[in-house]
Scaffold this motif. Structure first.
Motif, PDB file in Angstrom:
ATOM      1  N   GLN A 114      -7.502   1.217 -10.349  1.00 58.89           N
ATOM      2  CA  GLN A 114      -6.622   2.087 -10.936  1.00 58.89           C
ATOM      3  C   GLN A 114      -5.922   2.923 -10.027  1.00 58.89           C
ATOM      4  O   GLN A 114      -4.752   3.352 -10.504  1.00 58.89           O
ATOM      5  CB  GLN A 114      -7.434   2.878 -12.036  1.00 58.89           C
ATOM      6  N   SER A 115      -6.387   3.540  -8.845  1.00 61.16           N
ATOM      7  CA  SER A 115      -5.890   4.167  -7.936  1.00 61.16           C
ATOM      8  C   SER A 115      -4.594   3.799  -7.295  1.00 61.16           C
ATOM      9  O   SER A 115      -3.347   4.544  -7.161  1.00 61.16           O
ATOM     10  CB  SER A 115      -6.604   4.733  -7.040  1.00 61.16           C
ATOM     11  N   ASP A 118      -2.004   4.333 -10.492  1.00 57.13           N
ATOM     12  CA  ASP A 118      -1.516   5.723 -10.329  1.00 57.13           C
ATOM     13  C   ASP A 118      -0.587   6.266  -9.423  1.00 57.13           C
ATOM     14  O   ASP A 118       0.154   6.746  -9.523  1.00 57.13           O
ATOM     15  CB  ASP A 118      -2.838   6.532 -10.301  1.00 57.13           C
ATOM     16  N   ALA A 124       1.187   9.947 -13.343  1.00 55.04           N
ATOM     17  CA  ALA A 124      -0.138   9.717 -13.849  1.00 55.04           C
ATOM     18  C   ALA A 124      -1.091  10.660 -13.135  1.00 55.04           C
ATOM     19  O   ALA A 124      -0.961  11.243 -12.192  1.00 55.04           O
ATOM     20  CB  ALA A 124      -0.547   8.347 -13.030  1.00 55.04           C
ATOM     21  N   GLN A 150       2.813   9.134  -4.784  1.00 49.29           N
ATOM     22  CA  GLN A 150       3.568   9.579  -5.975  1.00 49.29           C
ATOM     23  C   GLN A 150       4.471  10.762  -5.578  1.00 49.29           C
ATOM     24  O   GLN A 150       5.766  10.536  -6.142  1.00 49.29           O
ATOM     25  CB  GLN A 150       2.665  10.459  -7.016  1.00 49.29           C
TER      26      GLN A 150
END
Length: 365
Positions: A114-115, A118, A124, A150
């Motif tokens: 999931q990292s 994200d 996220a 991000q």
């Protein structure tokens, strides 16, 4: 600036490409890895620290290879290099954790990956990605990797246009990592069931080749490059995604599995090159994927650059020292390199030089 205009920005010849790689990309990739290494060395948990450092040492060439896409748009390399290095490092670190895991829990592997989802979603929230495993104190290392990704996707002018395709490829990557690391008797049934859901979209690939294609980060990196221009269109994004997935991505990971056969045998890891009836079939299938990959990228305006990527992939992997220690792989390598174009031989020589320089640097340090 559409894809045709972008094509004027990319290097046109192998010499120009490697000049940019030596002058700009390699120093900046290695500087970013050095920054991450300092953080990794402070990881409190022994196992997490060992795997984080090992991923940067043994798989540094993954980041260096990905940096090729930063060489195609030097003005944006200050965004592309940290983004590519950090996303690739998440991939390599988690691959190490799952390969040598104390867990066989699909939920654990899903949460770890999931990292990556994200990391490519600028909005996220950060999560406890280690919540389902015993080793969980990394001192903020994985969060730092996610935050860096991000921060940099936010800086890509056209990221909103490519985001859905990036997310699609990252999600497929995560699925693969879950299915290939669960209990050995469950792996193939899970992978085959997954394949049944997707086989209609890749009719010329076998199940193991589709799975390999989902394990590549190259499509993600090329979409980042496309998004670094301000007027990328949805049509541009779809063309890039379709040109890279599945064949360029599949070639990338089939070559990776080819040279890792002995290592995977010793570690008891699944290897997608082991699902052919003979070495000649393996050679034939990789050769077919190469031809499909070439045809796919020939439809792009910057086709010469993408053809260099393909020849560079073949040279990078088949020049790896692992090849010479495996007789079957050495035979396959010689067959694949037979009648190689000059571009591939040029990249072969440069791959050898880069590895020697890296080895000399590590011995000095």
């Amino acid at each position: 600036m559409n894809l045709s205009a972008q094509a004027r920005q990319v290097p046109k010849t192998p010499v120009t490409l490697m000049y940019r790689v030596y002058k700009y990309v390699l120093p900046e990739v290695r500087a970013e890895l050095a920054r991450l290494r300092v953080i990794a060395e402070r990881i409190p948990d022994d196992e997490l620290r060992v795997q984080a450092l090992a991923s940067m040492t043994s798989k540094q060439f993954h980041c260096e290879g990905g940096g090729i896409y930063a060489a195609a748009h030097l003005d944006s390399r200050h965004i592309l290099v940290p983004l590519i290095v950090c996303l690739q490092t998440i991939s390599d670190y988690l691959d190490n954790l799952c390969d040598r895991s104390t867990s066989l829990d699909a939920g654990d592997f899903r949460l770890l990956h999931q990292s990556m989802l994200d990391a490519v979603d600028p909005d996220a929230p950060l999560r406890d990605y280690y919540a389902l495993r015993a080793e969980n104190d990394d001192g903020g290392y994985l969060h730092e990797l996610v935050r860096t990704c991000q921060a940099n996707v936010k800086r890509l002018p056209s990221y909103a246009v490519v985001h859905s395709y990036v997310r699609e490829l990252v999600a497929l990557y995560g699925d693969l990592q879950v299915y290939k690391h669960i209990a050995k008797d469950l792996r193939e049934p899970a992978l085959l069931e997954w394949w049944e859901k997707h086989r209609h979209s890749v009719p010329d690939l076998q199940w193991n080749e589709f799975a390999a294609a989902t394990g590549s980060t190259l499509g993600m990196f090329m979409l980042f490059l496309t998004a670094s221009y301000g007027d990328c269109t949805p049509e541009d994004a779809l063309r890039i995604r379709s040109a890279y997935f599945p064949h360029v991505c599949g070639l990338h990971i089939m070559l990776d599995y080819l040279i890792d056969q002995e290592e995977d045998r010793i570690g008891g890891d699944l290897n997608f090159c082991n699902y052919y009836g003979s070495q000649s079939e393996l050679i034939e299938r990789i050769g077919t994927i190469v031809e499909h990959a070439r045809k796919d990228v020939d439809r792009l305006p910057a086709s010469r650059f993408h053809r260099m990527v393909i020849e560079g992939l073949i040279a990078l992997y088949l020049s790896d020292p692992k090849v010479s220690g495996q007789k079957d792989v050495e035979l396959v390598s010689k067959r694949l390199m037979r009648r190689s174009p000059l571009t591939r031989l040029f990249f072969w020589g440069n791959s050898v030089i880069i590895r020697k320089r890296q080895s000399s640097s590590e011995s000095v340090n």
